[in-house]
Design a protein around this motif. Structure first.
Motif, short mmCIF file in Angstrom:
data_model
loop_
_atom_site.label_atom_id
_atom_site.label_comp_id
_atom_site.label_asym_id
_atom_site.label_seq_id
_atom_site.Cartn_x
_atom_site.Cartn_y
_atom_site.Cartn_z
N GLU A 186 -34.90 14.35 -1.58
CA GLU A 186 -35.79 14.28 -0.43
C GLU A 186 -37.07 14.53 -0.68
O GLU A 186 -38.02 14.18 0.00
CB GLU A 186 -35.15 15.28 0.82
CG GLU A 186 -33.71 14.67 1.42
CD GLU A 186 -33.18 15.47 2.26
OE1 GLU A 186 -33.75 16.55 2.63
OE2 GLU A 186 -32.24 15.16 3.06
N ARG A 187 -37.50 15.70 -1.62
CA ARG A 187 -38.69 16.12 -1.95
C ARG A 187 -39.17 15.79 -3.34
O ARG A 187 -40.30 15.37 -3.24
CB ARG A 187 -38.57 17.63 -1.88
CG ARG A 187 -38.23 18.08 -0.36
CD ARG A 187 -38.56 19.66 -0.36
NE ARG A 187 -39.91 19.92 -1.10
CZ ARG A 187 -39.96 21.28 -1.42
NH1 ARG A 187 -38.99 22.24 -1.45
NH2 ARG A 187 -41.14 21.70 -2.02
N LYS A 212 -36.69 5.85 -4.03
CA LYS A 212 -37.04 7.15 -3.72
C LYS A 212 -38.78 7.36 -3.53
O LYS A 212 -39.28 7.98 -2.77
CB LYS A 212 -36.77 8.30 -4.50
CG LYS A 212 -35.19 8.29 -4.42
CD LYS A 212 -34.59 8.78 -2.83
CE LYS A 212 -33.20 8.76 -2.73
NZ LYS A 212 -32.88 9.24 -1.20
N VAL A 217 -40.57 10.24 -1.74
CA VAL A 217 -40.31 11.34 -2.83
C VAL A 217 -41.19 11.56 -4.01
O VAL A 217 -41.40 10.45 -4.55
CB VAL A 217 -39.00 11.13 -3.13
CG1 VAL A 217 -38.35 12.28 -4.26
CG2 VAL A 217 -37.89 11.21 -2.12
N ASP A 273 -35.02 18.21 -6.14
CA ASP A 273 -35.47 18.99 -5.14
C ASP A 273 -35.22 20.50 -5.26
O ASP A 273 -35.30 21.31 -4.32
CB ASP A 273 -34.44 18.62 -3.87
CG ASP A 273 -34.57 17.35 -3.13
OD1 ASP A 273 -35.79 16.62 -3.34
OD2 ASP A 273 -33.87 16.51 -2.50
#
Length: 525
Positions: A186-187, A212, A217, A273
């Protein structure tokens, strides 16, 4: 389901063909030009040194050789490497002396060394061991606490108690776990690998990375510059940037002779992440998951770390990413992403650098051997070691410790395999048991001892890993995964054949001669 799988395979094949080099590019591309120019420089240097001999008295050259040999002897460093240099200097003084002075001057990697020292000094306060974790380890095992203290002091590698681990005994299982974690990102996603090769494995991963990156991301990929020789196009980082992926090559080969090229980034790190990190022996190429079989069945392993220990892998990646830049980005947000998990035992990720004056990787392995009571079981693809490691292995065996090594049954490099076998006789005579993996090539790098301690990472038992490359690993103590690693060792052992002194005597003559001739040059290979 089969239709979906077929479509996925077709997409992966299309993706892997992006940037595929044709015969024309191979012959006339940048890689060939760089290699040709490097070769020309070596030839020019040799011709110059050779012609100098016409103006040098042999007595004078011998005197200079003796002086340089004395300098080599009195410099700190590995004795085996000193013997190699002295041998070359006395045999070929006109060529070897200038070459040694060139290597010793470190002209090629002084900038990178200074840059890494700067980054490591600035980022040192960002990681530290929790006092309660260190105290608990000291109460549980003062010897292991001493090793943890050494790693904290020389490399700023903390020990963590609230971190978990999962072990993957084969590349295919690790690959599926990697895909699942990438899908959850997600990050940010950080990848640092020695080898990236276009194929099914990298195609599947690249597709997820592209998706992503499009979703916001942050994706960064770092791979070693030797991939540009025969794996990827030289401009491949720009191709990935067009997909939204930040990409860099470490030490890309350029048409200039440099000592920088001797120190490769051999690490395997994937961070997702800040929540989990993967390391081990697995590179991003099809043989590592047995999609291709160049050397029989490929046995490799990986480990996934969760919890606060992920911070160390995150920082190692960021330090290497920034090594050839200027200034330093703010690492804090990435490191704070790693939170604690409920887990047993201790996890201590660490790295090794050829520039810090510390043989961290070798010291960890030797500490395990020296403190072992019941057993030390090792898997390594290469066995090219110095006298200190030979002594540590045989002394442990002579103390009654069950020391077993598993090495490949199929070679990936015949000369390296001959060198590996050249150590068998001495080790077996000293009580070490050696087994070869008969189904194919074993690329795993694991140590496991006394049902309590284990190491898994990128570090081979050879000179390049122990002295010349950037490496990484995870040290586990009283973690449930230690039992998984020992269980895998025993399972692998059942597929091996034990090597005896009689086998050494009956080994192929050409292989024995090759090992005999190359052994003095082992530190330079």
């Amino acid at each position: 389901m089969l239709k979906d799988r077929k479509n996925l395979d077709e997409e992966a094949v299309l993706l892997l063909n992006k940037g595929k080099q044709g015969l024309f590019r191979l012959i006339f591309g940048r890689t060939t030009t760089v290699l040709a120019l490097l070769a020309a420089q070596f030839v020019l240097l040799f011709v110059c040194f050779y012609r100098l001999r016409d103006y040098t008295f042999y007595g004078g050259s011998m005197l200079v050789g003796l002086i340089v040999a004395l300098i080599v002897v009195n410099r700190p460093g590995n004795p085996a490497a000193k013997i190699t240099w002295i041998l070359l200097i006395m045999l070929f003084p006109v060529f070897a002396i200038p070459f040694y002075l060139f290597v010793d001057a470190e002209l090629g990697h002084r900038f990178v060394r200074a840059r890494l020292e700067e980054i490591e000094e600035e980022s040192a306060p960002l990681l530290h061991s929790a006092p309660k974790d260190s105290l608990a380890l000291k109460e549980a095992d003062p010897g292991m606490a001493g090793l943890a203290s050494y790693l904290q002091r020389v490399g700023n590698f903390p020990v963590y108690r609230n971190s978990g681990a999962a072990y993957y005994p084969i590349g295919e299982e690790a690959f599926e776990a990697i895909l699942a974690e990438l899908q959850r990102a997600e990050r940010f996603i950080f990848l640092e690998y020695f080898i990236v090769d276009e194929g099914y494995m990298w195609g599947r991963i690249l597709k997820i990375l592209e998706q992503k990156a499009a979703a916001g991301v942050e994706v960064r990929a770092l791979y070693d510059g030797t991939c540009a020789l025969y794996k990827l196009p030289y401009q491949y980082p720009k191709q990935l940037e067009q997909l939204g992926i930040q990409c860099r090559m470490y030490a890309p080969l350029r048409p200039l002779v440099s000592t920088h090229y001797n120190n490769r980034d051999h690490r395997k790190i994937l961070v997702v992440d800040g929540r989990c990190a993967f390391t081990g022996g697995i590179n991003l190429a099809d043989e590592y998951i047995n999609r291709t079989h160049p050397h029989g069945h490929w046995k490799d392993v990986a480990i996934r770390i969760t919890g606060e220990a992920v911070r160390t892998f995150t920082l190692m990646f960021l330090q290497m990413w920034n090594a050839e830049g200027r200034g330093m980005e703010d690492f804090t947000g990435y490191l704070n992403a790693s939170g604690p998990v409920d887990a047993q035992g201790w996890v201590l990720p660490y790295g090794d650098s050829p520039f810090d004056g510390e043989n961290v990787a070798e010291m960890v392995y030797m500490d395990i051997l020296n403190r072992a009571v019941k057993y030390v079981h090792i898997m390594t693809p290469y066995l090219i070691i110095d006298n200190e490691m030979v002594t540590a292995l045989t002394f442990a065996a002579k103390r009654g410790v069950d020391v077993k090594l598993i090495t490949p049954g199929w070679p990936d490099k015949k000369t390296v395999f001959a060198l590996t076998r050249s150590y068998y006789r001495e080790l077996i005579a000293g009580g070490v048991q050696i087994y070869e993996y008969t189904p194919g090539f074993i690329h795993a790098k694991t140590f496991v001892s006394d049902d309590a301690t284990a190491v898994t990472g990128s570090i081979n038992l050879d000179y390049r890993s122990l002295y010349l490359h950037f490496e990484c690993a995870a040290l586990l103590y009283r973690n449930p995964v230690v039992a998984d690693i020992e269980r895998d060792f025993q399972k692998t052992l059942a597929e091996c054949r034990q090597i005896t002194l009689e086998d050494c005597r009956k080994d192929r003559l050409t292989r024995r001669i090759t090992g005999f001739l190359l052994r003095p040059l082992a530190p330079l290979m």
